[in-house]
Design a protein around this motif. Structure first.
Motif, PDB file in Angstrom:
ATOM      1  N   LYS A 120      14.701  31.560  68.454  1.00 21.15           N
ATOM      2  CA  LYS A 120      15.183  32.923  68.698  1.00 21.15           C
ATOM      3  C   LYS A 120      15.522  33.617  67.381  1.00 21.15           C
ATOM      4  O   LYS A 120      15.167  34.773  67.163  1.00 21.15           O
ATOM      5  CB  LYS A 120      16.396  32.887  69.622  1.00 21.15           C
ATOM      6  N   LYS A 121      16.206  32.902  66.502  1.00 19.93           N
ATOM      7  CA  LYS A 121      16.597  33.483  65.214  1.00 19.93           C
ATOM      8  C   LYS A 121      15.382  33.697  64.313  1.00 19.93           C
ATOM      9  O   LYS A 121      15.242  34.745  63.669  1.00 19.93           O
ATOM     10  CB  LYS A 121      17.617  32.571  64.528  1.00 19.93           C
ATOM     11  N   VAL A 122      14.489  32.718  64.269  1.00 21.41           N
ATOM     12  CA  VAL A 122      13.289  32.832  63.437  1.00 21.41           C
ATOM     13  C   VAL A 122      12.406  33.971  63.940  1.00 21.41           C
ATOM     14  O   VAL A 122      11.877  34.775  63.155  1.00 21.41           O
ATOM     15  CB  VAL A 122      12.519  31.499  63.413  1.00 21.41           C
ATOM     16  N   LYS A 123      12.251  34.067  65.248  1.00 20.61           N
ATOM     17  CA  LYS A 123      11.416  35.129  65.827  1.00 20.61           C
ATOM     18  C   LYS A 123      11.981  36.508  65.497  1.00 20.61           C
ATOM     19  O   LYS A 123      11.229  37.430  65.147  1.00 20.61           O
ATOM     20  CB  LYS A 123      11.326  34.939  67.332  1.00 20.61           C
ATOM     21  N   ALA A 124      13.304  36.636  65.582  1.00 19.28           N
ATOM     22  CA  ALA A 124      13.926  37.931  65.272  1.00 19.28           C
ATOM     23  C   ALA A 124      13.685  38.319  63.819  1.00 19.28           C
ATOM     24  O   ALA A 124      13.420  39.483  63.505  1.00 19.28           O
ATOM     25  CB  ALA A 124      15.424  37.863  65.568  1.00 19.28           C
ATOM     26  N   ALA A 125      13.761  37.339  62.914  1.00 20.98           N
ATOM     27  CA  ALA A 125      13.517  37.617  61.496  1.00 20.98           C
ATOM     28  C   ALA A 125      12.066  38.026  61.261  1.00 20.98           C
ATOM     29  O   ALA A 125      11.782  38.937  60.473  1.00 20.98           O
ATOM     30  CB  ALA A 125      13.869  36.389  60.658  1.00 20.98           C
ATOM     31  N   ILE A 126      11.143  37.365  61.956  1.00 22.76           N
ATOM     32  CA  ILE A 126       9.721  37.714  61.819  1.00 22.76           C
ATOM     33  C   ILE A 126       9.472  39.133  62.320  1.00 22.76           C
ATOM     34  O   ILE A 126       8.765  39.931  61.678  1.00 22.76           O
ATOM     35  CB  ILE A 126       8.844  36.703  62.587  1.00 22.76           C
ATOM     36  N   GLN A 127      10.044  39.466  63.469  1.00 17.72           N
ATOM     37  CA  GLN A 127       9.833  40.805  64.039  1.00 17.72           C
ATOM     38  C   GLN A 127      10.428  41.897  63.164  1.00 17.72           C
ATOM     39  O   GLN A 127       9.967  43.040  63.184  1.00 17.72           O
ATOM     40  CB  GLN A 127      10.441  40.854  65.439  1.00 17.72           C
ATOM     41  N   GLN A 128      11.438  41.538  62.358  1.00 14.17           N
ATOM     42  CA  GLN A 128      12.057  42.517  61.469  1.00 14.17           C
ATOM     43  C   GLN A 128      11.140  42.868  60.298  1.00 14.17           C
ATOM     44  O   GLN A 128      11.138  44.004  59.818  1.00 14.17           O
ATOM     45  CB  GLN A 128      13.391  41.984  60.957  1.00 14.17           C
ATOM     46  N   TYR A 129      10.361  41.878  59.839  1.00 14.26           N
ATOM     47  CA  TYR A 129       9.560  42.089  58.626  1.00 14.26           C
ATOM     48  C   TYR A 129       8.061  42.174  58.879  1.00 14.26           C
ATOM     49  O   TYR A 129       7.312  42.613  58.014  1.00 14.26           O
ATOM     50  CB  TYR A 129       9.843  40.951  57.629  1.00 14.26           C
ATOM     51  N   PHE A 130       7.598  41.736  60.060  1.00 18.68           N
ATOM     52  CA  PHE A 130       6.165  41.760  60.362  1.00 18.68           C
ATOM     53  C   PHE A 130       5.948  42.554  61.648  1.00 18.68           C
ATOM     54  O   PHE A 130       6.689  42.401  62.614  1.00 18.68           O
ATOM     55  CB  PHE A 130       5.615  40.344  60.543  1.00 18.68           C
ATOM     56  N   ASP A 131       4.912  43.349  61.642  1.00 20.88           N
ATOM     57  CA  ASP A 131       4.607  44.164  62.817  1.00 20.88           C
ATOM     58  C   ASP A 131       3.096  44.171  63.020  1.00 20.88           C
ATOM     59  O   ASP A 131       2.333  43.859  62.110  1.00 20.88           O
ATOM     60  CB  ASP A 131       5.131  45.593  62.614  1.00 20.88           C
ATOM     61  N   GLY A 132       2.692  44.471  64.225  1.00 21.77           N
ATOM     62  CA  GLY A 132       1.271  44.613  64.477  1.00 21.77           C
ATOM     63  C   GLY A 132       0.705  43.496  65.325  1.00 21.77           C
ATOM     64  O   GLY A 132       1.388  42.554  65.738  1.00 21.77           O
ATOM     65  N   GLU A 133      -0.588  43.612  65.592  1.00 13.62           N
ATOM     66  CA  GLU A 133      -1.267  42.687  66.496  1.00 13.62           C
ATOM     67  C   GLU A 133      -1.279  41.258  65.973  1.00 13.62           C
ATOM     68  O   GLU A 133      -1.108  40.305  66.741  1.00 13.62           O
ATOM     69  CB  GLU A 133      -2.709  43.180  66.713  1.00 13.62           C
ATOM     70  N   LEU A 134      -1.466  41.080  64.660  1.00 12.63           N
ATOM     71  CA  LEU A 134      -1.502  39.749  64.079  1.00 12.63           C
ATOM     72  C   LEU A 134      -0.185  39.021  64.303  1.00 12.63           C
ATOM     73  O   LEU A 134      -0.166  37.850  64.721  1.00 12.63           O
ATOM     74  CB  LEU A 134      -1.801  39.826  62.581  1.00 12.63           C
ATOM     75  N   ALA A 135       0.930  39.702  64.060  1.00 13.84           N
ATOM     76  CA  ALA A 135       2.240  39.080  64.232  1.00 13.84           C
ATOM     77  C   ALA A 135       2.493  38.738  65.695  1.00 13.84           C
ATOM     78  O   ALA A 135       3.004  37.649  66.017  1.00 13.84           O
ATOM     79  CB  ALA A 135       3.327  39.993  63.698  1.00 13.84           C
ATOM     80  N   GLU A 136       2.152  39.638  66.598  1.00 19.21           N
ATOM     81  CA  GLU A 136       2.379  39.389  68.018  1.00 19.21           C
ATOM     82  C   GLU A 136       1.546  38.207  68.507  1.00 19.21           C
ATOM     83  O   GLU A 136       2.028  37.355  69.268  1.00 19.21           O
ATOM     84  CB  GLU A 136       2.040  40.641  68.830  1.00 19.21           C
ATOM     85  N   GLU A 137       0.298  38.149  68.068  1.00 17.48           N
ATOM     86  CA  GLU A 137      -0.571  37.047  68.473  1.00 17.48           C
ATOM     87  C   GLU A 137      -0.054  35.720  67.925  1.00 17.48           C
ATOM     88  O   GLU A 137      -0.045  34.700  68.623  1.00 17.48           O
ATOM     89  CB  GLU A 137      -2.003  37.300  67.988  1.00 17.48           C
ATOM     90  N   TYR A 138       0.406  35.752  66.679  1.00 14.34           N
ATOM     91  CA  TYR A 138       0.899  34.520  66.072  1.00 14.34           C
ATOM     92  C   TYR A 138       2.141  34.016  66.810  1.00 14.34           C
ATOM     93  O   TYR A 138       2.270  32.824  67.087  1.00 14.34           O
ATOM     94  CB  TYR A 138       1.223  34.745  64.591  1.00 14.34           C
ATOM     95  N   MET A 139       3.058  34.912  67.127  1.00 12.78           N
ATOM     96  CA  MET A 139       4.284  34.500  67.813  1.00 12.78           C
ATOM     97  C   MET A 139       3.993  33.999  69.224  1.00 12.78           C
ATOM     98  O   MET A 139       4.632  33.057  69.707  1.00 12.78           O
ATOM     99  CB  MET A 139       5.289  35.646  67.821  1.00 12.78           C
TER     100      MET A 139
END
Length: 314
Positions: A120-139
């Motif tokens: 949950k914490k790692v995902k929130a940090a990723i969503q703060q700094y990465f956006d777009g289709e690539l990030a969503e697919e990776y998560m």
């Protein structure tokens, strides 16, 4: 020094290695992995802290692995978006607790619930700094991976070079003319068993008194049809403390040749602490009946030659 040599002679006569690692003892290692042929290779470097934990309630043998440095690719922290995303998401796994069998071989990831809580914490940090289709697919792919303990275990068993090299079943009785079949991540693209590996142990080549275990192998030819057109070799050298059997250093070379050639080189080495050398306690006495030690391998003093120069008698 004589006590250590005599103690090993008994083990050598039995052709056996037995790990003596006190729960709570932590050792620091540097890891270097070179991927690809020399003219086009990429180097990955990082440091880990490996701690022997108390056995689980079911008497599983547990180790904790912590990454205590950044991961450097060709001397820099990954800067490509995809690489950086993978690097940040991968932090969810650490500290990683694994179980090993009685021979020291990797069995499973043990702390699945901890990893899920961290996500949950790692995902929130990723969503703060990465956006777009690539990030969503990776998560989305990460969440599928994290869903079941077995999928995480399989991912590390197939892909993690440190675990695949450090946690191999080397603490066992060695029988002459009985090769092992060992698999490593370089084999992922080939539907074969792995390398047929012969193993020998001794101290003859090492003036500083470490136990050396050598592995040499070739691509397993158990199914000729599957192996058609495929060749490759493996050579590994494990250097172990003569009393505790802790790993001091590992040097491994892997090659595969099919339509194209691939090569991976792995070096893992204990990191000196407190100004001590890696062999400062080689001559300490440890009763044959003792399964633990009073202190970790803590490394000794400024020395004229580097670790690798001494390791290979250069």
């Amino acid at each position: 020094m004589m006590e250590a040599t005599d103690s090993f002679t008994k083990h050598r006569a039995q052709r056996a290695l037995r790990l003596k690692w006190l729960p709570g003892t932590a050792l620091r290692y540097g890891v270097r992995i070179d991927f690809g042929l020399e003219e086009s290779s990429n180097e990955v470097k990082y440091e880990v802290l490996v701690t022997r934990l108390k056995p689980s309630a079911d008497n599983e043998q547990l180790f904790q692995i912590e990454r205590i440095s950044d991961v450097y690719v060709n001397e820099i922290i990954p800067d490509l978006i995809a690489d950086r995303l993978s690097y940040e998401a991968g932090k969810v796994f650490y500290p990683l607790i694994i179980s090993v069998n009685n021979n020291g071989g990797f069995e499973s990831v043990f702390n699945h619930s901890d990893i899920l809580r961290r996500w949950k914490k790692v995902k929130a940090a990723i969503q703060q700094y990465f956006d777009g289709e690539l990030a969503e697919e990776y998560m989305a792919n990460m969440e599928k991976l994290l869903l079941m303990p077995v999928t995480i275990t399989n991912a590390f068993a197939r892909n993690d070079w440190f675990i695949n090299t450090f946690f191999k079943p080397i603490y066992k009785v060695y029988e002459a003319d009985k090769p092992e079949v060992l698999n490593f991540p370089i084999m992922n693209d080939f539907n074969i068993e792995g390398y047929d590996v012969s193993e020998t142990i001794g101290t003859d080549d090492q003036s500083f008194g470490a136990i050396e275990m050598k592995q040499q192998g070739v691509i397993a030819a158990h199914d000729v049809d599957r192996q058609k057109g495929l060749s490759g070799t493996y050579e590994g050298r494990y250097f172990l403390h003569p009393l505790t059997r802790h790993i001091i250093g590992i040097v491994s070379d892997f090659s595969v040749k099919h339509y194209i050639s691939n090569q991976v080189k792995v070096k893992i080495f204990i990191v000196p602490e407190n100004g001590k050398s890696f062999d400062h306690d080689f001559s300490s006495q440890l009763p044959d009946s003792e399964n633990t030690i009073g202190e970790a391998i803590i490394l000794d003093g400024p020395h004229e030659k580097s670790f690798w120069e001494r390791l290979f008698n250069n």
